[in-house]
Design a protein around this motif. Sequence first.
Motif, PDB file in Angstrom:
ATOM      1  N   CYS A  57      82.943 134.594  96.365  1.00  0.00           N
ATOM      2  CA  CYS A  57      84.192 135.348  96.373  1.00  0.00           C
ATOM      3  C   CYS A  57      83.840 136.826  96.275  1.00  0.00           C
ATOM      4  O   CYS A  57      82.710 137.187  95.940  1.00  0.00           O
ATOM      5  CB  CYS A  57      85.134 134.922  95.250  1.00  0.00           C
ATOM      6  N   PHE A  58      84.774 137.655  96.606  1.00  0.00           N
ATOM      7  CA  PHE A  58      84.566 139.101  96.574  1.00  0.00           C
ATOM      8  C   PHE A  58      85.571 139.714  95.625  1.00  0.00           C
ATOM      9  O   PHE A  58      86.725 139.306  95.584  1.00  0.00           O
ATOM     10  CB  PHE A  58      84.734 139.699  97.975  1.00  0.00           C
ATOM     11  N   ARG A  59      85.124 140.683  94.857  1.00  0.00           N
ATOM     12  CA  ARG A  59      86.015 141.403  93.955  1.00  0.00           C
ATOM     13  C   ARG A  59      86.181 142.806  94.524  1.00  0.00           C
ATOM     14  O   ARG A  59      85.210 143.517  94.751  1.00  0.00           O
ATOM     15  CB  ARG A  59      85.417 141.454  92.556  1.00  0.00           C
ATOM     16  N   HIS A  60      87.442 143.180  94.767  1.00  0.00           N
ATOM     17  CA  HIS A  60      87.729 144.488  95.344  1.00  0.00           C
ATOM     18  C   HIS A  60      89.064 144.974  94.781  1.00  0.00           C
ATOM     19  O   HIS A  60      90.052 144.231  94.805  1.00  0.00           O
ATOM     20  CB  HIS A  60      87.786 144.389  96.876  1.00  0.00           C
ATOM     21  N   ASP A  61      89.079 146.172  94.274  1.00  0.00           N
ATOM     22  CA  ASP A  61      90.288 146.762  93.680  1.00  0.00           C
ATOM     23  C   ASP A  61      90.899 145.871  92.601  1.00  0.00           C
ATOM     24  O   ASP A  61      92.116 145.730  92.510  1.00  0.00           O
ATOM     25  CB  ASP A  61      91.344 147.068  94.753  1.00  0.00           C
ATOM     26  N   GLY A  62      90.039 145.217  91.813  1.00  0.00           N
ATOM     27  CA  GLY A  62      90.506 144.391  90.708  1.00  0.00           C
ATOM     28  C   GLY A  62      91.011 143.013  91.100  1.00  0.00           C
ATOM     29  O   GLY A  62      91.489 142.271  90.254  1.00  0.00           O
ATOM     30  N   ASN A  63      90.904 142.660  92.372  1.00  0.00           N
ATOM     31  CA  ASN A  63      91.380 141.361  92.848  1.00  0.00           C
ATOM     32  C   ASN A  63      90.227 140.552  93.430  1.00  0.00           C
ATOM     33  O   ASN A  63      89.271 141.118  93.975  1.00  0.00           O
ATOM     34  CB  ASN A  63      92.452 141.533  93.929  1.00  0.00           C
ATOM     35  N   LEU A  64      90.344 139.224  93.339  1.00  0.00           N
ATOM     36  CA  LEU A  64      89.372 138.340  93.975  1.00  0.00           C
ATOM     37  C   LEU A  64      89.850 138.011  95.381  1.00  0.00           C
ATOM     38  O   LEU A  64      91.042 137.750  95.596  1.00  0.00           O
ATOM     39  CB  LEU A  64      89.207 137.050  93.176  1.00  0.00           C
ATOM     40  N   HIS A  65      88.922 138.013  96.332  1.00  0.00           N
ATOM     41  CA  HIS A  65      89.238 137.715  97.727  1.00  0.00           C
ATOM     42  C   HIS A  65      88.445 136.496  98.167  1.00  0.00           C
ATOM     43  O   HIS A  65      87.240 136.409  97.921  1.00  0.00           O
ATOM     44  CB  HIS A  65      88.910 138.916  98.624  1.00  0.00           C
ATOM     45  N   LEU A  66      89.119 135.574  98.845  1.00  0.00           N
ATOM     46  CA  LEU A  66      88.509 134.311  99.239  1.00  0.00           C
ATOM     47  C   LEU A  66      88.341 134.176 100.744  1.00  0.00           C
ATOM     48  O   LEU A  66      88.235 133.072 101.264  1.00  0.00           O
ATOM     49  CB  LEU A  66      89.344 133.139  98.706  1.00  0.00           C
TER      50      LEU A  66
END
Length: 165
Positions: A57-66
């Motif tokens: 997963c990726f963390r960007h701007d405080g959010n997790l992206h799937l």
Amino acid sequence: MPDLIDVMMSAPIDLGTAGLEIEKSRLSYKNGLTYFKLMSKTVVQEKFNLFFLSPTCFRHDGNLHLLPLPSLIFNGLVKRWMYFSDIPIPVINTDHLQILRYKLKTDSVLFNNYNLVGFKGNCQYGFVNELAEIERWPFFILLNFASIAGLGYKTTMGMGQVKVG
């Protein structure tokens, strides 16, 4: 490193509340792999596949992206490269890449105090515009690096293991 592996294999290791026992190890690169060598052995193609072997997963701007968007993949790799290498990487523009097809499935990783959701599977990418080989080259340098460094969030905890195909 071989001496360190011998010591680590001689007795169990405690990591917090978890026990770790190394059963087998091998050197991935017998003669070492420098950043310069990684760059010089890069093969450039029109498209490529990423196989996500462990939940990612990726963390960007405080959010997790799937979803493994090119911007999340390559911007993170550039930062990681710059942290570990003194050899500069050419500037890349992820707008030149798009996802062509994917087969991904979400998966959970259980940590002591929390769980993280990631994805596993494969994703194929291609270049939107015709780019000269020299313009595609930095992408493939970073892809080679990704197979060693991992991608995304929590790579030191086993997430984000990838293989390029």
